[in-house]
Design an enzyme around this catalytic site. Structure first.
Site, PDB file in Angstrom:
ATOM      1  N   ARG A   1       0.841  -1.209   0.000  1.00 50.53           N
ATOM      2  CA  ARG A   1       0.000   0.000   0.000  1.00 50.53           C
ATOM      3  C   ARG A   1       0.871   1.253   0.000  1.00 50.53           C
ATOM      4  NH1 ARG A   1      -1.836   1.398   4.896  1.00 50.53           N
ATOM      5  NH2 ARG A   1      -2.535  -0.695   5.388  1.00 50.53           N
TER       6      ARG A   1
ATOM      7  N   ASP B   1      -7.219  19.697 -12.976  1.00 47.55           N
ATOM      8  CA  ASP B   1      -7.594  18.400 -13.529  1.00 47.55           C
ATOM      9  C   ASP B   1      -7.392  18.485 -15.044  1.00 47.55           C
ATOM     10  OD1 ASP B   1      -8.952  16.239 -14.646  1.00 47.55           O
ATOM     11  OD2 ASP B   1     -10.584  16.279 -13.185  1.00 47.55           O
TER      12      ASP B   1
ATOM     13  N   TYR C   1     -16.568  17.401 -13.964  1.00 38.72           N
ATOM     14  CA  TYR C   1     -17.125  16.051 -14.107  1.00 38.72           C
ATOM     15  C   TYR C   1     -18.185  15.861 -13.007  1.00 38.72           C
ATOM     16  CZ  TYR C   1     -17.502  11.049 -13.362  1.00 38.72           C
ATOM     17  OH  TYR C   1     -17.996   9.789 -13.157  1.00 38.72           O
TER      18      TYR C   1
ATOM     19  N   LYS D   1      -8.663   7.599 -18.538  1.00 37.81           N
ATOM     20  CA  LYS D   1      -8.947   8.173 -19.869  1.00 37.81           C
ATOM     21  C   LYS D   1      -7.709   8.130 -20.767  1.00 37.81           C
ATOM     22  CE  LYS D   1     -12.590   9.205 -17.446  1.00 37.81           C
ATOM     23  NZ  LYS D   1     -13.356   8.089 -16.958  1.00 37.81           N
TER      24      LYS D   1
HETATM   25  O1  P1T Z   1     -13.695   7.780 -13.147  1.00 35.23           O
HETATM   26  P1  P1T Z   1     -12.488   8.194 -12.354  1.00 35.23           P
HETATM   27  O2  P1T Z   1     -11.225   7.550 -12.828  1.00 35.23           O
HETATM   28  O3  P1T Z   1     -12.697   8.099 -10.893  1.00 35.23           O
HETATM   29  O4  P1T Z   1     -12.239   9.746 -12.688  1.00 35.23           O
HETATM   30  C1  P1T Z   1     -13.127  10.770 -12.329  1.00 35.23           C
HETATM   31  C2  P1T Z   1     -12.966  11.925 -13.283  1.00 35.23           C
HETATM   32  C3  P1T Z   1     -12.251  13.033 -12.869  1.00 35.23           C
HETATM   33  N1  P1T Z   1     -12.057  14.103 -13.675  1.00 35.23           N
HETATM   34  C4  P1T Z   1     -12.580  14.131 -14.912  1.00 35.23           C
HETATM   35  C5  P1T Z   1     -12.378  15.345 -15.768  1.00 35.23           C
HETATM   36  C6  P1T Z   1     -13.307  13.046 -15.401  1.00 35.23           C
HETATM   37  O5  P1T Z   1     -13.796  13.113 -16.639  1.00 35.23           O
HETATM   38  C7  P1T Z   1     -13.526  11.911 -14.562  1.00 35.23           C
HETATM   39  C8  P1T Z   1     -14.330  10.747 -15.003  1.00 35.23           C
HETATM   40  N2  P1T Z   1     -15.177  11.011 -16.091  1.00 35.23           N
HETATM   41  C9  P1T Z   1     -16.033  10.142 -16.687  1.00 35.23           C
HETATM   42  C10 P1T Z   1     -16.222   8.885 -16.274  1.00 35.23           C
HETATM   43  C11 P1T Z   1     -16.804  10.682 -17.814  1.00 35.23           C
HETATM   44  O6  P1T Z   1     -17.403   9.906 -18.590  1.00 35.23           O
HETATM   45  O7  P1T Z   1     -16.842  11.897 -17.972  1.00 35.23           O
END
Ligand code: P1T
Length: 401
Positions: A60, A187, A113, A212
């Site tokens: 961890r 972000d 998001y 992504k």
């Molecule tokens: O899904 P996760 O890995 O926890 O990430 C969250 C997140 C944070 N910041 C941005 C700009 C994001 O687009 C996302 C996740 N977004 C999607 C799942 C979406 O379809 O927009």
């Protein structure tokens, strides 16, 4: 398309770094060229509390495969440190846990998001942290929202879903002029490390949902933070260990592998994104398009000063109403109707019903996340097939105009 960012010096050797940084074969007795997947949860100690090379105690807290990824990310962000998390939201939560206490305040973008919006306003706020959401397109809005107890500013460089631009350079400069201790976190999920480098523009921390573009293959959920400051790293590393929202070694291996082609993928995402945006802009079934790489985007000029090119994210308003939007999405054959973005495959979605359903309806209305608003994540398929797919689905949704 590549914008001229002072001779592009900040991104020199990006591909070489993505391929080699943190991957030295000398790390392994076997001289493995590809990082090994270290599945061990624990590591033998020399004597109680004495670790070989002063690292690896319990997985961890640190793991050799995760370390390869974190070193690579730190390098391609032009940071000093990077930390990996079990999801983008886990990285976001760790930032809040590490930096904010009951009674503290944070200023955030108003277009985020949906899950980030929900986490800030429905979870973190329960623990006594106050959030003020502002339109970051005007950096003065951020400054005006700062209070004596403001500890963090958080926004998306290219926002999800409206593709609005937060001018990192100006915002960071103005915020730090008011209080240099406020941590500015950007972000950069929608652009990736390849397209913009927030740390070079004055941000303190850059965050990615590595789910992504950074991974790029739609098979890992992960978050990343990168920073230059040793002090911030110490606080964040403590939270990473104490909370425990860490990724598996296998997922670290996959994201590290994804990074090796990030520069190549992002070039094609950008070309295909631009082609789709231009095509939609000229289409008679489309009411409006937003793509920061197009001169028609209201912030195109500022975008060119903070990013070297655009990604595959394109949004548009279809003519008609909700039914036309749904028929369009159901008629697509190359694009897949699904949440998420940034993978090699093209995706399409309806933010009001899908990714941003958790944003309160009145806020969606103000922002323009309406029934006819559609988000595309343009992938790496052949351009002609993507354009033909959009064209046939638009005509299926609106047989006559
Ligand atoms: O899904 P996760 O890995 O926890 O990430 C969250 C997140 C944070 N910041 C941005 C700009 C994001 O687009 C996302 C996740 N977004 C999607 C799942 C979406 O379809 O927009």
């Amino acid at each position: 398309m590549r914008y001229d960012l002072d001779g592009e010096a900040p991104f020199k050797s990006f591909g070489t770094d993505a391929i080699h940084a943190g991957q030295e074969p000398e790390k392994w007795d076997s001289r493995s060229v590809v990082p090994l997947i270290g599945l061990s949860t624990t590591f033998k100690q020399e004597s109680p509390g004495v670790l070989r090379h002063d690292k690896y105690e319990y997985s961890r807290g640190g793991n050799p495969t995760r370390e390869c990824l974190e070193e690579c990310v730190a390098k391609i962000e032009n940071g000093k440190h990077a930390l990996a998390y079990a999801s983008g939201l886990a990285a976001t939560m760790s930032m809040v846990e590490a930096l904010l206490e009951n009674g503290d305040h944070a200023v955030t973008g108003d277009d985020l998001y949906g899950g980030t919006n929900r986490y800030f306003n429905k979870v973190a706020s329960k623990h006594g942290v106050e959030f003020t959401m502002v339109d970051v397109r005007n950096p003065d809005n951020v400054v005006a929202a700062i209070k004596p107890n403001t500890k963090m500013v958080w926004f998306e460089l290219m926002s999800n879903p409206l593709l609005r631009i937060g001018d990192v350079k100006t915002i960071a400069e103005k915020v730090h002029a008011v209080n240099k201790d406020i941590v500015v976190c950007v972000d950069n999920t929608f652009l990736s490390s390849y397209n913009a480098r927030p740390l070079d523009l004055g941000a303190d921390v850059v965050m990615h949902s590595a789910t992504k573009y950074m991974n790029g293959h739609s098979d890992v959920v992960m978050g990343l933070l990168a920073m230059k400051s040793d002090e911030l790293k110490k606080k964040l590393m403590f939270a990473q260990f104490a909370i425990g929202a860490v990724p598996s070694a296998f997922d670290c291996y996959l994201v590290n592998r994804g990074l090796k082609t990030l520069h190549v993928r992002m070039q094609r995402h950008g070309e295909n994104g631009l082609a789709c945006a231009k095509f939609l802009e000229s289409h008679d079934r489309v009411a409006g398009v937003s793509y920061p790489g197009l001169p028609s985007h209201p912030q195109h000029e500022v975008f060119k000063t903070i990013a070297r090119s655009c990604s595959g994210m394109v949004v548009f308003y279809i003519k008609g109403g909700l039914q036309e939007a749904k028929t369009f999405l159901a008629s697509l054959k190359v694009f897949t109707l699904a949440e998420s973005l940034g993978g090699f495959e093209s995706l399409a979605e309806h933010p009001a019903i899908m990714t941003h359903a958790s944003v309160p309806e009145d806020q969606r209305k103000v922002l323009g996340i309406s029934d006819t608003f559609i988000r595309l994540s343009v992938g790496l398929e052949d351009e002609a097939d993507l354009l033909a797919d959009l064209d046939q689905a638009l005509k299926a949704a609106l047989p006559t105009v």
